[in-house]
Design a protein around this motif. Structure first.
Motif, PDB file in Angstrom:
ATOM      1  N   HIS A  95       0.877  -1.271  -0.095  1.00  0.00           N
ATOM      2  CA  HIS A  95       0.004  -0.015   0.094  1.00  0.00           C
ATOM      3  C   HIS A  95       0.677   1.306   0.058  1.00  0.00           C
TER       4      HIS A  95
ATOM      5  N   HIS B  41      -6.376  -7.190  -4.748  1.00  0.00           N
ATOM      6  CA  HIS B  41      -6.857  -5.832  -4.131  1.00  0.00           C
ATOM      7  C   HIS B  41      -7.444  -5.979  -2.802  1.00  0.00           C
TER       8      HIS B  41
ATOM      9  N   LYS C 124      -9.201  -3.991   0.889  1.00  0.00           N
ATOM     10  CA  LYS C 124      -9.432  -2.753   1.806  1.00  0.00           C
ATOM     11  C   LYS C 124      -9.504  -2.888   3.113  1.00  0.00           C
TER      12      LYS C 124
ATOM     13  N   THR D 247      -6.185   0.631   4.703  1.00  0.00           N
ATOM     14  CA  THR D 247      -6.312   1.563   3.459  1.00  0.00           C
ATOM     15  C   THR D 247      -7.275   1.025   2.392  1.00  0.00           C
ATOM     16  N   ASP D 248      -7.570   1.982   1.416  1.00  0.00           N
ATOM     17  CA  ASP D 248      -8.361   1.668   0.269  1.00  0.00           C
ATOM     18  C   ASP D 248      -7.518   1.068  -0.965  1.00  0.00           C
ATOM     19  N   ASP D 249      -6.114   0.958  -0.761  1.00  0.00           N
ATOM     20  CA  ASP D 249      -5.095   0.765  -1.754  1.00  0.00           C
ATOM     21  C   ASP D 249      -4.226  -0.403  -1.448  1.00  0.00           C
TER      22      ASP D 249
ATOM     23  N   CYS E  84      -7.651   0.081  12.446  1.00  0.00           N
ATOM     24  CA  CYS E  84      -8.745   0.485  11.651  1.00  0.00           C
ATOM     25  C   CYS E  84      -9.611   1.650  12.394  1.00  0.00           C
TER      26      CYS E  84
ATOM     27  N   ARG F 254     -10.893   4.232   7.769  1.00  0.00           N
ATOM     28  CA  ARG F 254     -10.478   2.855   7.403  1.00  0.00           C
ATOM     29  C   ARG F 254     -11.808   1.991   6.975  1.00  0.00           C
ATOM     30  N   TYR F 255     -11.429   0.364   6.848  1.00  0.00           N
ATOM     31  CA  TYR F 255     -12.554  -0.177   6.139  1.00  0.00           C
ATOM     32  C   TYR F 255     -12.939  -1.461   6.946  1.00  0.00           C
TER      33      TYR F 255
ATOM     34  N   GLU G 212     -14.516  -4.678   5.216  1.00  0.00           N
ATOM     35  CA  GLU G 212     -13.666  -5.245   4.116  1.00  0.00           C
ATOM     36  C   GLU G 212     -12.577  -5.937   4.639  1.00  0.00           C
TER      37      GLU G 212
END
Length: 412
Positions: free
Chosen positions: A86, A170, A172, A175-177, A202, A210-211, A214
């Motif tokens: 990430h 990928h 999440k 992070t989202d990346d 998170c 944060r997620y 996911e």
């Protein structure tokens, strides 16, 4: 032997996590032929295959020279590929020394990494301030130049490098990346920061969204790969299929419980204050070395869930369009008989063991009398005591920063 060390960390006899860096300074540890693990603030996993070198994560700006020296002692092969788990800066700043003395590597990452770097430029000053506070480093400068990836992907990507295969997908979570890697030739899982040997990060109070849901899904997906080795980007290796699955699935269970409890109360119309003080982690996992709240905290995760699903209004109508903090503090101080009375009440609450109440009262006293050295002495004492009592780096950082703010303005 690295397996013996990992076993001691697993059993709780040694600490190695995002806040410990247990084997930093010990160079690259050989896991098996052609596979090495380097411990730092941001671990790096090295692959020497087919006469070429690949790195999964590349560590932090202040560790790039040390990384280069240590990796070069392990392998002289040219660096031709690097993978970012990430875009956090402790994972993306180690390629420069290799590229200065060799070919330009091909860097692979999720497509959202580029957007992260753009956001970092927009919020450079803010990121410097919050990371100084979080890590207690007054000299920290947030970077303005980044090594962008050469190849990006959206959902999944397979890269063949030498004699090894990198199956990337990928996810999440923090992070989202995020990119998760799996190397079938070694039955090796590369979770990045989705597993960091402490509770999932998170809920970080100073960072972007944060997620959690996911994250749970990513942990379950990684567990289904049945890896024999897991090399996180923070913390010690995990060896053995059963341990890898246990660590991932129990982390998922721990996090999923917080999510379920929070959503249940949110759907009942509870205020944020009630939810924060009601939701608790599952007790039967409290002894797990990889589920200690030493970096982030459960109640911060609850707040992050509220932000994600409930917006910023906390359910208290007085907070929808509030008075300035200093105005409220001045009014309360007047009712109490002055800021010094509030400061005295803060010390009383502290001595009674109610550190949370002490924090409110000390902060109000300082806001009502910002130039009073005696009030700042109390504020420094209260938040110094709060910092000393905390286990998580997040809470320690904020409370220590507050204590230092007032210590310079306090009377002896």
């Amino acid at each position: 032997m690295i397996e013996e060390y990992a076993d001691r960390v697993w059993s709780g006899e040694a600490d190695d996590s995002i806040v410990d860096m247990g084997l930093f300074g010990k160079g690259v540890q050989t896991i098996t032929d052609g596979l090495g693990w380097w411990a730092g603030f941001g671990n790096v996993i090295a692959f020497d295959s087919g006469g070429e070198l690949a790195l999964f994560d590349t560590s932090a700006p202040f560790m790039s020279e040390r990384l280069h020296t240590d990796v070069r002692a392990w392998s002289r092969a040219p660096l031709t590929a690097a993978f970012y788990s990430h875009g956090h800066i402790d994972h993306v700043f180690g390629t420069a020394p290799f590229e200065e003395s060799g070919p330009r590597a091909t860097v692979y990452a999720h497509e959202a990494v580029n957007a992260r770097f753009q956001r970092y430029l927009l919020t450079n000053g803010y990121n410097a301030v919050i990371n100084r506070r979080q890590f207690q480093n007054d000299d920290l400068q947030w970077p303005t130049v980044y090594r962008h990836p050469d190849v990006t992907y959206r959902d999944a990507l397979t890269v063949r490098h030498g004699d090894v295969t990198f199956d990337l997908f990928h996810a999440k979570g923090e992070t989202d990346d995020a990119t998760v890697g799996y190397v079938p030739e070694h039955r090796l899982l590369l979770p990045g920061d989705l597993f960091i040997w402490v509770t999932p990060n998170c809920g970080n109070p100073q960072k972007v969204q944060r997620y959690p849901r996911e994250w749970v899904q990513a942990l379950q997906r990684m567990a289904a790969l049945d890896a024999e080795i897991m090399l996180p980007s923070h913390g010690a290796p995990v060896f053995g299929r059963d341990r890898v699955r246990q660590a991932l699935l129990e982390t998922a269970e721990w996090l999923d419980s917080l999510i379920s409890q929070t959503l249940d109360l949110l759907n009942q119309g509870a205020r944020l204050d009630e939810i924060v003080h009601t939701v608790k982690p599952v007790s039967h996992l409290a002894d797990r070395p990889y589920l200690r709240a030493r970096y982030d905290e459960p109640e911060f995760i609850v707040r992050n869930l509220w932000r994600l699903y409930g917006g910023w209004y906390d359910g208290n109508p007085a907070n929808l369009k509030p008075a300035p903090d200093a105005t409220l503090a001045t009014a309360v101080a007047k009712l109490a008989g002055g800021p010094v009375r509030l400061a005295d009440a803060a010390l009383k609450a502290l001595s009674d063991g109610d550190e949370r109440l002490a924090g409110h009262l000390a902060e109000m006293a300082a806001l009502a009398a910002p130039d009073d050295p005696g009030v700042h002495r109390v504020r420094a004492q209260v938040f110094g005591a709060r910092a000393a009592a905390e286990l998580s780096l997040m809470a320690k950082g904020v409370f220590t920063w507050a204590a230092k703010e007032s210590a310079g303005r306090a009377t002896p």
